[in-house]
Design an enzyme around this catalytic site. Structure first.
Site, short mmCIF file in Angstrom:
data_model
loop_
_atom_site.label_atom_id
_atom_site.label_comp_id
_atom_site.label_asym_id
_atom_site.label_seq_id
_atom_site.Cartn_x
_atom_site.Cartn_y
_atom_site.Cartn_z
N GLY A 45 0.81 -1.22 0.00
CA GLY A 45 0.00 0.00 0.00
C GLY A 45 0.84 1.26 0.00
O GLY A 45 2.01 1.24 -0.34
N ALA A 46 0.21 2.39 0.39
CA ALA A 46 0.84 3.71 0.25
C ALA A 46 1.35 3.83 -1.19
O ALA A 46 2.53 4.12 -1.44
CB ALA A 46 1.94 3.94 1.28
N HIS A 48 2.35 4.69 -4.92
CA HIS A 48 2.89 5.87 -5.60
C HIS A 48 3.00 5.56 -7.09
O HIS A 48 2.58 4.46 -7.53
CB HIS A 48 4.23 6.27 -4.98
CG HIS A 48 5.18 5.12 -4.83
ND1 HIS A 48 5.76 4.48 -5.91
CD2 HIS A 48 5.63 4.44 -3.73
CE1 HIS A 48 6.54 3.52 -5.50
NE2 HIS A 48 6.47 3.45 -4.16
N HIS A 51 4.32 2.11 -8.12
CA HIS A 51 3.31 1.03 -8.09
C HIS A 51 2.37 1.15 -9.28
O HIS A 51 2.00 0.15 -9.90
CB HIS A 51 2.46 1.11 -6.81
CG HIS A 51 3.21 0.86 -5.55
ND1 HIS A 51 3.41 1.83 -4.60
CD2 HIS A 51 3.81 -0.25 -5.06
CE1 HIS A 51 4.10 1.33 -3.58
NE2 HIS A 51 4.35 0.07 -3.83
N GLN A 75 7.68 -9.31 7.99
CA GLN A 75 8.90 -8.87 7.31
C GLN A 75 9.52 -7.63 7.96
O GLN A 75 10.51 -7.11 7.47
CB GLN A 75 8.67 -8.65 5.82
CG GLN A 75 7.82 -7.45 5.45
CD GLN A 75 7.52 -7.41 3.96
OE1 GLN A 75 6.73 -8.19 3.45
NE2 GLN A 75 8.17 -6.50 3.24
N ASP A 165 13.91 -2.77 -4.90
CA ASP A 165 14.18 -3.79 -3.88
C ASP A 165 14.93 -4.94 -4.56
O ASP A 165 14.38 -6.01 -4.79
CB ASP A 165 12.87 -4.26 -3.26
CG ASP A 165 12.17 -3.12 -2.55
OD1 ASP A 165 12.71 -2.61 -1.57
OD2 ASP A 165 11.08 -2.71 -3.01
N SER A 201 7.28 4.07 -0.77
CA SER A 201 6.23 4.46 0.18
C SER A 201 6.84 5.14 1.39
O SER A 201 6.25 6.03 1.99
CB SER A 201 5.45 3.22 0.63
OG SER A 201 4.95 2.54 -0.49
O1 PAF Z 1 7.98 -4.83 -1.81
C1 PAF Z 1 6.96 -4.88 -1.07
O2 PAF Z 1 6.12 -4.01 -1.06
C2 PAF Z 1 6.77 -6.07 -0.15
O3 PAF Z 1 7.99 -6.51 0.34
C3 PAF Z 1 5.98 -7.23 -0.79
C4 PAF Z 1 6.72 -7.80 -1.99
C5 PAF Z 1 4.61 -6.73 -1.20
C6 PAF Z 1 5.80 -8.36 0.22
O4 PAF Z 1 5.13 -7.91 1.35
#
Ligand code: PAF
Length: 297
Positions: A45-46, A48, A51, A75, A165, A201
């Protein structure tokens, strides 16, 4: 619960919001049975523009697109990071609705973990002994677990992840092979703000001064290009760190030159090598990560 959102501009229904995994799974089975291809964009979420670009690409390459919004507690290795993570659900739904993302999955923590709280135990080899793994113990176990669960619910043909990431992408590829998911993992280029800061985010948590200073991160990554391959790996690393830390608001936690596939450190420049520079920077606000690819000439 299945809820339909009406776009303010159009009278047609765009996004369907699912909170229950079995309901989403069933609806997607029907799409699959009708021969539709399914693209998937997992998020926390959040949302931008980064995404948005993932969803738009998924929409261009698949018949149906599912976007999940779930701030995955397993996580986060730090409770306050989890508590501070930005939530902008209403805005997120509006964005997804406006670009016709048909399926939106917003489960609760119980929905994802109550029946089976156990995390996935996989061996990621060298991928889990470096960079993010070193500074965020347990982080990738949580990422692998949630992405595996989401893949099992959605059964996507294609899943889209941002290259920002970079290590997460490598972990997800490995998880996907180990868990035998039949999905193409598609890496999408990092979207940047005008001053070069990678969209994230977490940028929402930067104050004005931190936000201004944060532009030095990408500038520093690019600056390395001026010194590669004339100066040693260590010398370039030091130069980049000094450049970024000219701001008292930024502290580099690591800056590694790595092989883009194995993520193993490289210690010398070899002509035509493909090298990824991966960085994590602490601010007094959020911790920021970024990376860049260098081709050694
Ligand atoms: O990159 C992310 O936003 C998160 O690590 C993911 C891949 C949605 C897993 O929670």
């Amino acid at each position: 619960m299945l809820l339909s959102i009406k776009s303010k501009k159009k009278s047609s229904l765009n996004s369907h919001i699912f909170n229950k995994a079995d309901q989403l799974h069933k609806a997607l089975q029907q799409e699959r049975a009708a021969g539709k291809t399914i693209g998937f964009v997992p998020t926390m979420g959040a949302l931008h523009d980064g995404h948005r670009s993932l969803v738009l690409r998924a929409l261009a390459e698949n018949d149906i697109v599912v976007c999940s919004i779930f701030v995955n507690p397993t996580q986060f290795n730090n409770l306050s990071d989890f508590q501070k993570y930005p939530h902008t659900e209403e805005k997120d739904i509006q964005l997804l609705n406006s670009i016709n993302c048909r399926y939106v999955f917003i489960p609760s923590v119980d929905e994802m973990y109550l029946e089976d709280p156990k995390l996935l135990e996989l061996n990621f080899g060298a991928l889990e002994n470096t960079m993010e793994a070193e500074f965020r113990p347990g982080h990738f176990k949580g990422v692998a677990t949630i992405v595996d669960r989401l893949f099992k619910i959605v059964l996507p043909h294609n899943a889209y992840f941002g290259e920002k990431d970079f290590q997460q992408l490598a972990i997800i590829r490995s998880m996907s092979v180990q868990m035998k998911h039949e999905v193409n993992i598609i890496a999408c280029s990092t979207l940047r703000e005008e001053d070069g800061l990678a969209m994230s985010s977490r940028n929402l948590l930067l104050n004005n001064d931190q936000r201004k200073a944060a532009a030095l991160i990408y500038q520093g990554l690019r600056k390395a290009q001026e010194f590669i391959p004339h100066q040693s790996v260590d010398a370039v690393r030091t130069l980049v760190i000094r450049y970024i830390e000219q701001s008292p608001l930024l502290r580099v936690q690591y800056f590694n030159f790595v092989d883009p596939i194995t993520l193993e450190n490289i210690n010398s420049w070899n002509k035509n090598d493909d090298v990824q520079g991966c960085i994590a920077v602490l601010t007094e606000g959020p911790r920021l990560i970024d990376n860049i690819n260098y081709i050694i000439e």
